[in-house]
Design a protein around this motif. Structure first.
Motif, short mmCIF file in Angstrom:
data_model
loop_
_atom_site.label_atom_id
_atom_site.label_comp_id
_atom_site.label_asym_id
_atom_site.label_seq_id
_atom_site.Cartn_x
_atom_site.Cartn_y
_atom_site.Cartn_z
N ILE A 1 -3.46 -9.73 -11.04
CA ILE A 1 -2.16 -10.18 -10.37
C ILE A 1 -1.53 -11.34 -11.01
O ILE A 1 -2.32 -11.98 -11.42
CB ILE A 1 -2.38 -10.61 -8.86
CG1 ILE A 1 -3.20 -9.19 -8.08
CG2 ILE A 1 -1.35 -11.31 -8.20
CD1 ILE A 1 -3.60 -9.62 -6.67
N SER A 2 -0.26 -11.79 -11.05
CA SER A 2 0.56 -12.64 -11.69
C SER A 2 -0.05 -13.93 -11.30
O SER A 2 -0.24 -14.16 -10.05
CB SER A 2 1.78 -12.48 -11.70
OG SER A 2 2.56 -13.73 -11.92
N GLN A 3 -0.37 -15.02 -11.97
CA GLN A 3 -0.63 -16.31 -11.58
C GLN A 3 0.31 -16.84 -10.49
O GLN A 3 0.01 -17.73 -9.84
CB GLN A 3 -0.82 -17.30 -12.61
CG GLN A 3 -1.80 -16.93 -13.44
CD GLN A 3 -3.37 -17.20 -12.73
OE1 GLN A 3 -3.47 -17.98 -12.04
NE2 GLN A 3 -4.26 -16.25 -12.94
N ASP A 4 1.59 -16.33 -10.87
CA ASP A 4 2.78 -16.87 -10.01
C ASP A 4 2.51 -16.50 -8.69
O ASP A 4 2.52 -17.05 -7.60
CB ASP A 4 4.02 -16.71 -10.30
CG ASP A 4 4.56 -17.21 -11.95
OD1 ASP A 4 3.87 -18.33 -12.03
OD2 ASP A 4 5.21 -16.68 -12.57
N TYR A 5 2.03 -15.18 -8.41
CA TYR A 5 1.97 -14.61 -7.18
C TYR A 5 0.62 -15.18 -6.39
O TYR A 5 0.52 -15.45 -5.16
CB TYR A 5 1.55 -13.01 -7.35
CG TYR A 5 2.74 -12.16 -7.66
CD1 TYR A 5 4.10 -12.75 -7.97
CD2 TYR A 5 2.51 -10.95 -8.23
CE1 TYR A 5 5.00 -12.19 -8.39
CE2 TYR A 5 3.70 -10.25 -8.67
CZ TYR A 5 4.89 -10.82 -8.75
OH TYR A 5 6.01 -10.20 -9.37
N LEU A 6 -0.57 -15.45 -7.23
CA LEU A 6 -1.70 -16.00 -6.66
C LEU A 6 -1.23 -17.48 -6.40
O LEU A 6 -1.99 -18.05 -5.25
CB LEU A 6 -2.66 -16.21 -7.73
CG LEU A 6 -3.45 -14.64 -8.07
CD1 LEU A 6 -4.40 -15.02 -9.31
CD2 LEU A 6 -3.96 -14.04 -7.08
N LEU A 7 -0.37 -18.31 -7.12
CA LEU A 7 0.14 -19.53 -6.38
C LEU A 7 0.62 -19.47 -5.32
O LEU A 7 0.50 -20.37 -4.36
CB LEU A 7 0.80 -20.15 -7.60
CG LEU A 7 1.43 -21.62 -7.31
CD1 LEU A 7 0.26 -22.47 -7.09
CD2 LEU A 7 2.22 -22.30 -8.40
N ALA A 8 1.55 -18.52 -4.98
CA ALA A 8 2.42 -18.37 -3.94
C ALA A 8 1.60 -18.01 -2.90
O ALA A 8 1.77 -18.50 -1.50
CB ALA A 8 3.28 -17.01 -4.06
N VAL A 9 0.54 -17.19 -3.05
CA VAL A 9 -0.38 -16.71 -1.91
C VAL A 9 -1.20 -18.01 -1.32
O VAL A 9 -1.28 -18.26 -0.12
CB VAL A 9 -1.64 -15.92 -2.28
CG1 VAL A 9 -2.57 -15.63 -1.40
CG2 VAL A 9 -0.86 -14.40 -2.46
N LYS A 10 -1.57 -18.79 -2.23
CA LYS A 10 -2.24 -20.15 -2.03
C LYS A 10 -1.27 -21.02 -1.16
O LYS A 10 -1.73 -21.53 -0.19
CB LYS A 10 -2.69 -20.88 -3.36
CG LYS A 10 -3.47 -22.13 -3.00
CD LYS A 10 -3.81 -22.73 -4.53
CE LYS A 10 -4.46 -24.14 -4.19
NZ LYS A 10 -4.99 -24.75 -5.49
#
Length: 367
Positions: free
Chosen positions: A6-15
């Motif tokens: 998963i993209s780091q941008d997506y993981l940041l959004a999830v966070k």
């Protein structure tokens, strides 16, 4: 789905979203609890006014509770017992709120009264703490504590340290308030300049601790290392005895000074004090030489371990007994903040009972 794909941008959004959800849930729960306390207080006032003035019969509350269940199937929290608790909740706090309940006003009673409440009970009591504590916690405090200052102490502790109902019952049984800040023998007055830090430090320790998880079957007084091992095996219980803001760093904590090795029995960190806390365990009575050793340990901690933005390290000698005069003289010329507290285990009787009951030899003779 594997997170590595998963993209780091997506993981940041999830966070970020997760953080917002949790914050929203917390705020919703806090507001819901405030609304519930408001409702219970209002209903309690309504019930108090009608039942205490003998307008209703003796079975009125039981009847009302049963009819409410019929009118609102599945309704929880309005048993006859809980309705009586609501009445107690109102009657115990109404003198502080200084406002009576009108028979046609059962909503929003508390909100407009809490500025008056703050002036009545304590200028520095945070009102949000009152609303953060659940109703069952409030009732337990009211049932076990009579003085307002003591009630506010437990309410504040529940709110700040997120006590479960079980933890609250334990603290009430232990009479934490009577021991809070009652560590009578410290040198904090001479070694801590910041008044706020000094008061927080005094409130963080007690004069005596019940270490009822220590259960050692030995005819003689156990060695300090045996007591230490029992504490390590039950570290969660030990932390509960001192407070949930204490974090365990280690036992026999190693410090090297000029090529020499030294070991601190127990080292903790207090989040509330933002300070390292060193405990020295002693199986017998306090001795003057303990002070110099602990003073040295605290100097070493401040020199080699303490971070620049942390407060000075604090030391506590935890022993079986102490002479107040010996402790007083031992502390007279010390430079590091320290105190002396005693402990007792589950097999020991409190001092008051020991004074009343015959000693073991007398019991043997009688038997």
């Amino acid at each position: 789905m594997e997170l590595s794909h998963i993209s780091q941008d997506y993981l940041l959004a999830v966070k970020d979203i997760k953080k917002a959800i949790l914050k929203s849930r917390y705020q919703a729960a806090k507001h819901a609890n405030k609304e519930l306390l408001t409702l219970y207080y209002s209903v309690g006032g309504y019930i108090s006014m009608h039942s205490r003035e003998a307008c209703w019969g003796s079975n009125a509350i039981n009847t009302i509770a049963k009819v409410l269940q019929q009118e609102l199937p599945g309704l929880r929290g309005f048993s006859s017992t809980n309705i009586k608790n609501m009445r107690t909740f109102y009657e115990q706090w109404c003198s502080c709120l200084n406002r009576q309940t009108a028979s046609d006003d059962l909503v929003g009673l508390i909100d407009g009264s809490f500025d008056k409440f703050r002036q009545t009970v304590s200028d520095d009591f945070p009102l949000e703490a009152f609303f953060m504590v659940g109703f069952s916690h409030h009732i337990a405090i009211l049932a076990n504590v009579k003085q307002v200052d003591e009630r506010l102490f437990y309410i504040r502790k529940c709110a700040e340290e997120f006590w479960s109902f079980r933890t609250l019952k334990y603290k009430l049984t232990e009479e934490l308030y009577r021991k809070k800040g009652s560590i009578r023998q410290t040198n904090f007055e001479d070694t801590l300049r910041d008044e706020d830090f000094k008061q927080r430090a005094l409130r963080s320790f007690k004069d005596e601790y019940l270490l009822d998880f220590i259960n050692i079957e030995e005819p003689e007084e156990p060695d300090e290392r045996v007591i230490e091992n029992e504490i390590i095996l039950n570290i969660k219980n030990f932390i509960m005895a001192f407070g949930s803001d204490f974090a365990f760093i280690g036992n026999q904590y190693h410090i090297e000074v000029d090529g020499h090795d030294y070991y601190i029995d127990l080292l903790f960190y207090s989040r509330k004090l933002r300070s390292l806390i060193a405990f020295e365990l002693k199986r017998g009575a306090f001795r003057p030489e303990y002070t110099g050793k602990l003073n040295f340990y605290l100097s070493a901690l401040d020199e080699y371990v303490k971070l620049p933005d942390e407060n000075p390290s604090i030391g506590i000698v935890l022993c079986k007994s102490k002479s107040e005069k010996i402790v007083e003289l031992s502390f007279r010329d010390t430079s590091k903040p320290m105190g002396v507290a005693s402990f007792r285990t589950s097999k020991e009787l409190p001092r008051m009972l020991r004074e009343v009951l015959p000693d073991m030899e007398e019991i043997r003779r009688l038997l």
